[in-house]
Enzyme design. Structure first.
Site: not given
Ligand code: FDA
Length: 506
Positions: A84-85, A448
């Protein structure tokens, strides 16, 4: 709603596993809001009036399958969520009727020390992967992001970089197999999905192609003892000059050394000290203190690194350090699912190909001092990133890119006016930086996510030239190839979102 009820009925009928009912939550459920909000990293969206019809928290693949097939049958969109990031919240927000499939229960990590690989389910967070590796080995690691609560699903699907990027590249560069569920609910491994699709999900936004259930990654070798340090300098202590010098050194130095800069405001307000900008030089070296000090003194003597700035520890210790934990915390904190750094924020990003003039940095300081909580992060590339071809994975910003800049602004207060003020500041800073960063096109990074740079048209028909505006900024020439994979693999455009790879219309 009746649509939601129909969906629930369909999912129940389709599902061979009756316990699935415990994993479906509709808005009337007392857990709905809690579940929806617990994985909202950007608090700008915490009280959004846009809500999914249902939230599903599957505990096995067949539940995902039935949810997917029923949604497809009824023309309802799916948003997969892992950590959810997402900066724009697109893993849990949509203008169309939609459901959220939150994969957090599917978070298993299996490390094979002998083979130096791991299978990790998408719903794991980076901290869980790091913890599992560190539990089993002191010489293996994985090159991905710094924040332990980032989800594997989004992160690997969008690229992913952290402190090992100069030595080993992106997280996506080190993926060697995956299980992907396609629009027909089939579960495909690398061989079954084919090399083109496998290429696309490693950084092209996996959510455009399906739901990735798990990833097999190649672990990388690190020494048992690493060194990390932070040296801070304010503007008054000469930060401006040091940052300028860092630009020539950080991408070019030996790839065992990663030195990033975190810029933030300090002092002012109730603090007796004058408000100023502070640069935190934060580093990881894949070796001992007695090697990094001479290396730093030779290639970046201006920083004046001393032995007392340095800490030696394992890779896991360095992970905890970069995640902002105090020394001595138990590594189990990496398993904590409470998102770190939750805030209302807006971010934008740039890649730098020529050193930014010293005078240009002065403009950044001036603007930072006008804001309450601005953060600017400079992360070096070079090393291994120079050696990986642009087309190896969809992320193209490789050779010739010195570093990545991320501009962030955070705020607490509610209200449209407050939000507008910070967004306007961000836009000013981004406009100001244009002459100094990568051009034609000005590069961006999918992880990002920035919806300002363009989106799919609401009607679902996007032309190549429309989509190229943002597609090329994320992926350069790889964008065309991504659209070809999309057309072949998901011709109905079932997996779509604001910035998914579009089906192209002339
Ligand atoms: P989330 O669940 O919000 O999903 C992001 C996207 O991917 C959405 O479009 C979602 O639908 C899709 N998705 C998720 N799971 C999926 C699956 N299983 N199959 C297909 N699609 C899927 N980046 C980086 O490169 N280096 C870093 O050090 C950091 N640090 C960082 C710190 C903080 C505090 C934040 C808020 C963000 C970062 N990021 C980062 C960015 C991070 O890599 C980016 O936001 C990712 O997409 C987050 O993945 P999540 O699964 O948490 O996001």
């Amino acid at each position: 709603s009746s649509v939601a009820n129909k969906l629930i009925e369909c999912i129940a009928n389709n599902n061979i596993n009756p316990s699935s009912f415990q994993t479906i939550f509709n808005p009337e459920s007392s857990l709905f809001s809690l579940l929806l909000q617990s994985r909202v990293q950007n608090l700008r969206y915490i009280n959004s009036t846009t809500k999914p019809l249902l939230i599903l928290t599957p505990s096995d693949d067949t539940q995902i399958q039935s949810a997917l097939l029923c949604s497809r049958e009824q023309g309802i969109e799916i948003r997969a969520r892992c950590g959810g990031h997402d900066y724009a919240g697109i893993s849990y927000l949509s203008d169309k009727p939609y459901i959220v499939i939150d994969l957090f229960n599917l978070n298993e990590v299996q490390v094979d020390v002998k083979e130096e690989t791991a299978w990790v389910q998408s719903g794991a967070q980076l901290g869980e992967l790091y913890y599992a590796i560190a539990r089993q080995s002191t010489h293996l690691a994985f090159p991905a992001g710094l924040c332990p609560t980032v989800g594997v699903g989004g992160h690997f699907g969008g690229g992913g970089f952290g402190t090992l990027v100069r030595k080993y590249g992106l997280a996506a560069d080190n993926v060697i197999d995956a299980y992907l569920m396609d629009a027909r609910g089939r579960i495909l491994n690398r061989k079954a999905m084919g090399e083109e699709v496998f290429w696309a999900i490693k950084g092209g936004g996996a959510g455009s192609f399906g739901i990735v259930l798990s990833w097999k990654v190649k672990l990388v070798r690190v020494p048992q003892k690493l060194t990390y340090f932070t040296v801070t300098k304010t503007l008054e202590e000469g930060a401006n000059k040091l940052i300028h010098q860092w630009q020539r050194f950080a991408h070019d130095v030996h790839e065992d050394l990663f030195v990033r800069i975190l810029l933030l405001n300090v002092g002012g307000g109730d603090d007796k000290k004058k408000k100023t900008v502070q640069a935190n030089f934060q580093a990881l070296f894949l070796g001992t203190k007695d090697r990094v000090i001479p290396l730093m003194n030779k290639s970046f003597p201006e920083l004046g690194l001393k032995a007392e700035n340095c800490t030696e520890g394992t890779w896991a210790d360095s992970v905890l350090n970069f995640a902002g934990f105090k020394p001595g915390v138990p590594p189990e904190v990496l398993l904590d699912k409470t998102q770190m750094f939750k805030a209302k924020f807006k971010a934008k990003t740039d890649f730098v190909t020529e050193p930014v003039p010293e005078s240009a940095f002065e403009g950044i300081w001036k603007m930072m001092l006008e804001e309450d909580v601005p953060i600017v992060i400079l992360e070096p590339l070079g090393g291994k990133m120079n050696k990986i071809p642009e087309s190896y994975t969809p992320f193209p910003h490789r050779k010739g890119h010195l570093y990545n800049i991320q501009y962030l602004v955070k705020w607490d207060k509610n209200g449209k006016e407050e939000e507008e003020r910070h967004l306007e500041w961000m836009k000013r800073l981004y406009d100001y930086m244009e002459p100094h960063v990568s051009k034609s096109p000005r590069a961006a990074y999918l992880n990002y996510r920035d919806l300002d740079i363009g989106m799919n048209s609401a009607g679902g028909k996007t032309s190549f030239s429309e989509a190229s505006v943002w597609g090329q900024r994320y992926f350069r020439d790889n964008f065309k190839r991504l659209t070809e994979v999309k057309g072949m693999f998901d011709p109905e455009n079932f997996f779509r979102n604001e910035q998914s790879i579009p089906l192209l219309h002339k």
